[in-house]
Design a protein around this motif. Structure first.
Motif, PDB file in Angstrom:
ATOM      1  N   THR A 230       1.655   9.238   3.237  1.00 13.76           N
ATOM      2  CA  THR A 230       0.903  10.276   3.950  1.00 13.76           C
ATOM      3  C   THR A 230       1.618  10.664   5.234  1.00 13.76           C
ATOM      4  O   THR A 230       1.742  11.844   5.575  1.00 13.76           O
ATOM      5  CB  THR A 230      -0.518   9.783   4.260  1.00 13.76           C
ATOM      6  N   GLU A 231       2.131   9.654   5.943  1.00  7.30           N
ATOM      7  CA  GLU A 231       2.843   9.919   7.195  1.00  7.30           C
ATOM      8  C   GLU A 231       4.205  10.554   6.939  1.00  7.30           C
ATOM      9  O   GLU A 231       4.564  11.548   7.588  1.00  7.30           O
ATOM     10  CB  GLU A 231       3.010   8.613   7.974  1.00  7.30           C
TER      11      GLU A 231
ATOM     12  N   PRO B 235       0.823  -1.204   0.000  1.00  2.51           N
ATOM     13  CA  PRO B 235       0.000   0.000   0.000  1.00  2.51           C
ATOM     14  C   PRO B 235       0.863   1.263   0.000  1.00  2.51           C
ATOM     15  O   PRO B 235       2.067   1.188   0.205  1.00  2.51           O
ATOM     16  CB  PRO B 235      -0.795  -0.126   1.296  1.00  2.51           C
TER      17      PRO B 235
ATOM     18  N   ARG C 111      -5.087  11.177   0.252  1.00  2.64           N
ATOM     19  CA  ARG C 111      -4.657   9.809   0.014  1.00  2.64           C
ATOM     20  C   ARG C 111      -3.532   9.820  -1.017  1.00  2.64           C
ATOM     21  O   ARG C 111      -3.627  10.528  -2.028  1.00  2.64           O
ATOM     22  CB  ARG C 111      -5.821   8.954  -0.504  1.00  2.64           C
TER      23      ARG C 111
ATOM     24  N   ASN D   8      -0.042   4.114   1.911  1.00  2.00           N
ATOM     25  CA  ASN D   8      -0.439   5.030   2.985  1.00  2.00           C
ATOM     26  C   ASN D   8       0.746   5.540   3.794  1.00  2.00           C
ATOM     27  O   ASN D   8       0.654   6.571   4.467  1.00  2.00           O
ATOM     28  CB  ASN D   8      -1.467   4.362   3.906  1.00  2.00           C
TER      29      ASN D   8
ATOM     30  N   ASP E 219      -5.390  14.016   7.054  1.00  2.00           N
ATOM     31  CA  ASP E 219      -6.206  12.810   6.911  1.00  2.00           C
ATOM     32  C   ASP E 219      -7.117  12.820   5.690  1.00  2.00           C
ATOM     33  O   ASP E 219      -7.562  11.756   5.246  1.00  2.00           O
ATOM     34  CB  ASP E 219      -7.074  12.610   8.167  1.00  2.00           C
TER      35      ASP E 219
END
Length: 224
Positions: free
Chosen positions: A181-182, A176, A191, A178, A188
């Motif tokens: 994003t971090e 993935p 994406r 995700n 939040d």
């Protein structure tokens, strides 16, 4: 049309028909020289070039003109290292079976594997984020429309702009995504959509023979 604020279209340039044809042919040849590569040089690229390419992407059409995208341009060696470490960790799982045998078989002609050294070598990574919703000037939540389509158009324009500027590119979509994003410290409502590697090709850069096989006009278009 319904009444709305508007301005006259005063910057459109119309070309003679014969010039239109030659321009379309020349641009086709220009884009046929765009190739995805996986061996990048560490030669620096001026930040202003990347800024102009991102601004070009920002001119893309979007649902209700909400422009539901964010481009995180990454030059920091520390951040690039974080991205490589996490991307390769996910890619090892992908190539060790999570992708499925058919997908892995389809990738073999491209020679790809879990090793992504270019994520640290290339001078710039551009992480593209889609925004499910935005905020109004008063801080209220604002719905975005046709987000996937809008961001896809912007990404195409970004890749084209980078190529036009004289840079090589590669699109990367770790599964993935995700973690981007971090790492990029995005909110939040965003994406990760795609990671674009941009820079000069290394002297050792090659093009997989399979990647040169493009479908013919009759295979990709119909004229009614």
């Amino acid at each position: 049309m319904q009444p709305h604020d508007h301005s006259p279209l005063n910057d459109f340039i119309e070309y003679p028909e014969e010039q239109m044809l030659s321009r379309s042919e020349d641009f086709l040849k220009t884009m046929q020289r765009r190739h995805s590569i996986r061996h990048f040089s560490d030669r620096p690229v001026d930040k202003a070039v990347i800024e102009n390419c991102i601004l070009t992407a920002g001119t893309a059409p979007s649902g209700a003109n909400h422009q539901p995208w964010h481009f995180a341009a990454i030059h920091s060696p520390e951040v690039k290292q974080q991205i490589r470490e996490q991307a390769e960790a996910h890619e090892r799982g992908f190539y060790n079976g999570r992708a499925g045998q058919q997908w892995l078989n389809d990738l073999k002609p491209l020679g790809t594997d879990a090793s992504k050294p270019y994520l640290e070598t290339a001078p710039w990574l551009i992480a593209v984020f889609s925004q499910k919703f935005g905020e109004t000037e008063t801080g209220e939540k604002s719905q975005n429309y046709y987000v996937h389509e809008s961001v896809g158009i912007a990404v195409g324009m970004l890749i084209t702009s980078l190529h036009n500027a004289g840079l090589a590119t590669l699109t990367h979509t770790p599964k993935p995504m995700n973690f981007l994003t971090e790492v990029c410290q995005r909110p939040d409502n965003e994406r990760a959509y795609m990671l674009i590697i941009a820079g000069y090709p290394a002297d050792s850069a090659t093009i997989p023979a399979h990647a040169l096989q493009k479908k013919s006009l009759s295979e990709i278009a119909s004229f009614l």
